[in-house]
Design an enzyme around this catalytic site. Structure first.
Site, short mmCIF file in Angstrom:
data_model
loop_
_atom_site.label_atom_id
_atom_site.label_comp_id
_atom_site.label_asym_id
_atom_site.label_seq_id
_atom_site.Cartn_x
_atom_site.Cartn_y
_atom_site.Cartn_z
N CYS A 44 52.19 93.16 39.85
CA CYS A 44 53.53 92.65 40.17
C CYS A 44 53.40 91.26 40.79
O CYS A 44 52.63 91.07 41.74
CB CYS A 44 54.21 93.61 41.14
N CYS A 47 54.48 91.48 44.65
CA CYS A 47 53.75 92.18 45.72
C CYS A 47 52.32 92.57 45.39
O CYS A 47 51.61 93.10 46.23
CB CYS A 47 54.52 93.43 46.15
N CYS A 93 59.28 97.35 39.80
CA CYS A 93 58.10 97.65 40.60
C CYS A 93 58.47 98.71 41.64
O CYS A 93 59.42 98.54 42.38
CB CYS A 93 57.61 96.38 41.29
N CYS A 96 58.02 97.03 45.44
CA CYS A 96 58.94 96.04 46.04
C CYS A 96 60.31 96.03 45.38
O CYS A 96 61.19 95.29 45.82
CB CYS A 96 58.32 94.64 45.99
N CYS A 116 58.65 96.32 27.81
CA CYS A 116 58.94 94.94 27.45
C CYS A 116 59.10 94.18 28.77
O CYS A 116 60.10 94.36 29.48
CB CYS A 116 60.22 94.94 26.63
ZN LIG Z 1 56.20 94.54 43.39
#
Ligand SMILES: [Zn+2]
Length: 125
Positions: A44, A47, A93, A96, A116
């Site tokens: 991510c 984070c 995510c 976060c 995607c």
């Molecule tokens: Zn994240």
């Protein structure tokens, strides 16, 4: 993880903020990780949460980085998205809450799934 919008603005690029925090989508075929074929882990961009392995990346022709599986289902949140008159599954995510992209069921074997994902939402390690 709970950051204020001002903190996010300070740590993300404008493009990352627009996509991760405001759920926009980058233009197809513009993302820097679209044609990345190196071996590694996609995390991510907000984070650092590990999201996808390079082994599950495939060329979907959609113009966005595509994966047929996540690194771990608990690292990814799935939300029903009814925007734009469509019913889609948004993926975010789990750590976060950053917007990653959408999940479709027209991917290749073995899962039949297609994550995607916006290049701007992920980093490559
Ligand atoms: Zn994240």
């Amino acid at each position: 993880m709970n950051k204020s919008e001002d903190e996010w603005k300070a740590t993300l690029t404008e493009e990352q903020y627009r996509i991760l925090r405001q759920k926009n989508t980058e233009q197809a075929f513009t993302g820097h990780l679209l044609n990345n074929k190196q071996h590694g882990v996609y995390t991510c961009a907000g984070c650092g949460n590990p999201l996808f392995l390079s082994e599950t990346k495939f060329d979907s022709g959609s113009g966005w980085p595509s994966f047929y599986d996540s690194i771990d289902d608990t690292h990814i949140g799935k939300v029903t998205d009814k925007s734009w008159g469509m019913i889609r599954t948004e993926v975010e995510c789990a750590s976060c809450g950053g917007h990653l992209g959408h999940l479709f069921d027209d991917g290749p074997a073995p899962t039949g799934l297609r994550y995607c994902i916006n290049s701007a939402s992920i980093s490559f390690e």
